[in-house]
Design an enzyme around this catalytic site. Structure first.
Site, short mmCIF file in Angstrom:
data_model
loop_
_atom_site.label_atom_id
_atom_site.label_comp_id
_atom_site.label_asym_id
_atom_site.label_seq_id
_atom_site.Cartn_x
_atom_site.Cartn_y
_atom_site.Cartn_z
CG ASP A 1 3.07 -0.83 -2.68
OD1 ASP A 1 4.24 -0.93 -2.26
OD2 ASP A 1 2.70 -1.28 -3.79
CD GLU B 1 9.36 2.19 -1.47
OE1 GLU B 1 8.68 2.70 -2.38
OE2 GLU B 1 9.00 1.21 -0.82
CG ASP C 1 7.47 -5.87 -5.41
OD1 ASP C 1 6.52 -6.08 -4.62
OD2 ASP C 1 7.51 -4.91 -6.19
C1 GLC Z 1 4.25 -3.00 -5.76
C2 GLC Z 1 4.02 -3.81 -4.48
C3 GLC Z 1 3.23 -5.06 -4.81
C4 GLC Z 1 1.92 -4.66 -5.47
C5 GLC Z 1 2.19 -3.83 -6.72
C6 GLC Z 1 0.91 -3.29 -7.33
O1 GLC Z 1 5.08 -3.69 -6.62
O2 GLC Z 1 5.23 -4.10 -3.85
O3 GLC Z 1 3.00 -5.82 -3.66
O4 GLC Z 1 1.19 -5.80 -5.81
O5 GLC Z 1 3.01 -2.72 -6.39
O6 GLC Z 1 0.20 -2.50 -6.46
#
Ligand code: GLC
Length: 809
Positions: free
Chosen positions: A413, A416, A493
């Site tokens: 995650d 980017e 998200d």
């Molecule tokens: C980001 C991700 C989400 C995750 C959060 C905490 O917003 O896109 O899916 O739950 O981080 O890790």
């Protein structure tokens, strides 16, 4: 429509098209030309694939790119002719090069012209008034102008939340983590795939503009007769895929940029996530609920709170005192566990991961040569330089403890990369990626869009080293073209809004048309509070995604399938069970995708490029070619319009028959989303299970809706993990079905491959049979069959040989 985040502004400057070209030299497949100080090369890589490179200021041709997997192409027969007007012809297409003022266009043997340079503007460089090193770290902006052919419509462009047709739009390619989620009006979000698939007169071609700087496309917005493809720096390198079908384009595109690997079978089952299941007791409780409530589930997620102060590769010892035991316990109940891993490494001199990365000099730098720091979840962090092969290996090695403890897959995650200062920004363009000893350092602006792919790559390669006999399961949020060979992409998200059910459809179809077939959105929506009806309808859509995971944000209402009580829990159970029964159908689609790049969840236009009504059909989709899904995307309604393309379709729940093309009003009460099955196409289904592997897949049912005419489908099975299938350990069978007034003939062709499925019988289940048949035979002998209210079930013994079933009506 475009909201564009955090991307450097397009530089103002003076565009100068290339002028007269001079032929420099050629070899069997390419020609090289000089144009003022630039070199231009045109190469036939395959009969239907050409590559064009323009390298300003005498830089040597260089096509190396994170997007590209295949570099060595088989020899291709190319004929070259002409001097001023040069033709480079293969059996499938011709590149026509006009030297006068350099213009390149493409033709196929039928005379169709496509991807032709704009006569006036062609290809060239934007001369900046003052080239300053940070706004143009690798030379001046470059541009390519193409003529728009009559009726040409543009599709693809990767992860885009608004509709399918991109004609008349401006598209930005710059990975960002959009603050507070995204809506359908957003342009660039987490991943960037600068690729268009064009249709004109029903025929397709593709153009991949391979440049990892900020890229933008104008797809006949500023001028309806032309499109441009531009980048803030670097070279013009583009690939033209000649088609003529979308399937042909995707096949070559994914041969070039890499195919989706075969997934581990367990990862196609239902998955459950939450930011965060806070401790091991909560995880156990969620697991227990799934099993006690008889809702299938194969995978549970641990979001960032499992870590010690968000330090990657650590555990919070209080809330997860014995991860190994927890994972063994869950494994015993049929659950796999996936943990999140973010790129930010907390700056903490008592944290060995940070210290080792620092000592080995593996982080990104400022121009002054200091470690680059910014804030993410753990506080101030350093960021691995994933362009460096040593960093990738180190990162992969750091997964060892998680793997040893029994973690089944890794969720990448924030790659980017997303930074918190300023909020959800990304690295400044002048951050330096030093690279490895063989590399030249690069500014972030030059490689920004690849950061997510490189992180996912390091994780996939790491998992393969650590567990070489298992198929890695890796998720990524960000990436560049080609990301499909490292990871699946989940789309970040979204929100618990009705609009987001609709938005998910174009988003996934656009990704599928851009090579990223293994993808999915958070079921139920991430931000904001869900409710029962929304969750039920979201699940009715979500179970048909290649990646099926329910996920939600901290402090929102929980949205596990049972939370809102009845009737919603039963709807979720019914839909998740349907997915679980459909897994052999999904698996055959994954195998097709792995071999040919064909999207799993696909727009209608992929199968029906000649039917323009499909070009805007973005609130319904095909799953493979045999199922058509049209979800409800509004509260309080039970009906919706569905477009059924050419062919005969049967309504899954009622058995009603429809002959396409047709616009129909579907009745879709809760628990019965509009779902249609193509006539004569067998849909393989497993028996019900709480999780994959709970019992053998015995019997396998082949569901068929016969109608006059013929159809074919493919059943593909293998061990569901490991790499034996690469050595022939698979079972592929074609299933043909032909129906007429006299009866129905079904043939399960002889199996290809050596895999032996663990089961004794296969049931052929025919639906929509109006009367009790007179006779049913299997390989000429009276069969074991029963008939009840339009359903005919024929039992077959499992066998690898050809099996013929005749039904006389
Ligand atoms: C980001 C991700 C989400 C995750 C959060 C905490 O917003 O896109 O899916 O739950 O981080 O890790």
């Amino acid at each position: 429509m475009a909201e564009i985040f955090e991307s450097p502004p397009t530089q103002e400057g003076h565009y100068k098209p290339l002028g007269r070209a001079k032929l420099l030299d050629h070899d069997e497949r390419s020609i090289r030309m000089g144009v003022s100080s630039a070199t231009v090369e045109v190469t036939a890589l395959a009969p239907d694939l050409f590559r064009v490179g323009m390298f300003p200021e005498g830089r040597p041709p260089d096509y190396a790119s994170e997007a590209i997997e295949k570099e060595d192409w088989e020899p291709v027969a190319v004929e070259m002719s002409g001097e001023e007007e040069i033709s480079l012809s293969t059996e499938a297409a011709t590149a026509h090069i006009s030297l006068g003022s350099l213009r390149i266009s493409f033709f196929d043997p039928s005379g169709r012209v496509f991807a032709a340079d704009d006569e006036e503007l062609g290809m060239g460089v934007v001369e900046l008034p003052e080239a300053d090193v940070f706004s143009a770290p690798s030379g001046s902006p470059v541009r390519l102008y193409k003529r728009r052919e009559e009726g040409e419509r543009y599709f693809g462009c990767g992860e885009r939340t608004s509709g399918l047709d991109k004609t008349g739009s401006h598209q930005v390619f710059w990975n960002v983590d959009p603050p507070s989620g995204h809506t359908a009006s957003f342009n660039n979000i987490y991943s960037s795939i600068p690729f268009t698939l064009s249709l004109a007169g029903g025929r397709a071609h593709g153009l991949f503009f391979d440049n990892t700087h900020r890229v933008d496309f104008d797809l006949a917005k500023a001028d309806e007769d032309r499109a441009y493809y531009g980048a803030e720096g670097g070279n013009v390198v583009y690939y033209v895929f000649c088609g003529p079908t979308p399937k042909d384009v995707l096949d070559r595109y994914t041969e070039l940029t890499g195919r989706t690997p075969m997934p581990p079978m367990w990862s196609l089952g239902n998955q459950q996530c939450r930011y965060s299941y806070i401790d091991e007791d909560e995880v156990r409780k969620v697991a227990r609920n799934f099993r006690e409530r008889d809702i299938p589930c194969d995978t549970l997620y641990l979001d960032i709170d499992y870590m010690d102060g968000y330090r990657v590769f650590t555990w919070n010892g209080e809330s997860f005192p014995d991860p190994e035991r927890l994972m063994a316990e869950l494994k015993g109940q049929g659950f796999n566990v996936v943990t999140i891993v973010d790129p930010g490494v907390k700056i903490d001199l008592n944290y060995p991961v940070y210290v080792e990365g620092r000592e080995r000099d593996l982080y990104c730098k400022t121009v002054e040569g200091e470690e680059f720091h910014n804030v993410v979840w753990p506080g101030m962090c350093a960021f691995p330089d994933f362009t460096n092969p040593e960093t990738r290996e180190w990162w992969g090695e750091n997964l060892r403890a998680l793997v040893d403890e029994g973690v089944a897959g890794i969720w990448c995650d924030m790659n980017e990369p997303s930074l918190f200062v300023p909020r959800q920004s990304t690295m400044p363009g002048d951050v330096v990626h030093p690279g490895g000893p063989e590399d030249e350092p690069k500014y972030h602006a030059q490689i920004h869009n690849t950061y997510g792919s490189l992180m996912a790559r390091s994780v996939r390669e790491g998992l393969l080293r650590l567990r070489s006999d298992e198929r890695p399961f890796v998720i990524t949020r960000a990436g560049y073209a080609g990301l499909q060979r490292h990871a699946l992409q989940w789309t970040g998200d979204n929100s618990s809004w009705w609009e987001h059910i609709w938005m998910s459809m174009p988003q996934l179809q656009n990704l599928g048309l851009s090579g990223v077939a293994w993808a999915g959105v958070d079921i139920g929506g991430f931000f904001d509070d869900c409710n029962g009806e929304l969750l039920a309808r979201f699940t009715e859509f979500g179970v048909f995604q290649p990646f099926c995971r329910n996920h939600s944000m901290k402090e929102t209402i929980h949205q596990e399938p049972w939370v809102f009580g009845e009737p919603y829990e039963s709807v979720c159970r019914k839909m998740i069970k349907l997915r679980q029964r459909l897994l052999p159908y999904f698996y055959a689609l994954f195998e097709e995708c792995h071999r040919t790049g064909a999207p799993i969840l696909r727009p209608l236009l992929f199968e029906y490029p000649e039917d323009e009504t499909t070009y805007n059909a973005d609130d319904e989709f095909l799953l493979g070619s045999a199922l058509l899904v049209a979800p409800i995307t509004r509260p309080g309604i039970e009906h919706r319009h569905v477009y059924l393309p050419q062919g005969t379709w049967f309504h899954y729940w009622t058995g009603g028959r429809f002959d396409g093309p047709a616009h129909v009003l579907a009745h879709a009460p809760l628990g019965e989303p509009a779902l249609y099955v193509r006539a004569n196409t067998a849909i393989p289904m497993w028996p019900e299970m709480k999780h994959i592997g709970e019992r053998p897949t015995d019997p396998l049912t082949l569901l068929l809706y016969p109608a006059e005419g013929a159809g074919e489908s493919v059943l593909y099975e293998d061990a569901g993990n490991g790499f034996g299938y690469e050595r022939g350990e698979y079972a592929r069978r074609r299933v043909t079905c032909r129906a007429s007034e006299a009866g129905i003939s079904v043939s399960l062709k002889e199996q290809e491959g050596s895999f032996v499925p663990e089961r004794s019988s296969v049931y052929l289940e025919f639906r929509g049979i109006s009367a009790r048949p007179q006779n049913v035979s299997v390989n000429g002998e009276e069969a074991d069959w029963r008939y009840e209210e339009g359903r005919l079930v024929v039992a077959l013994a499992e066998s690898a040989g050809e099996t013929r079933v005749e039904v006389r009506v």
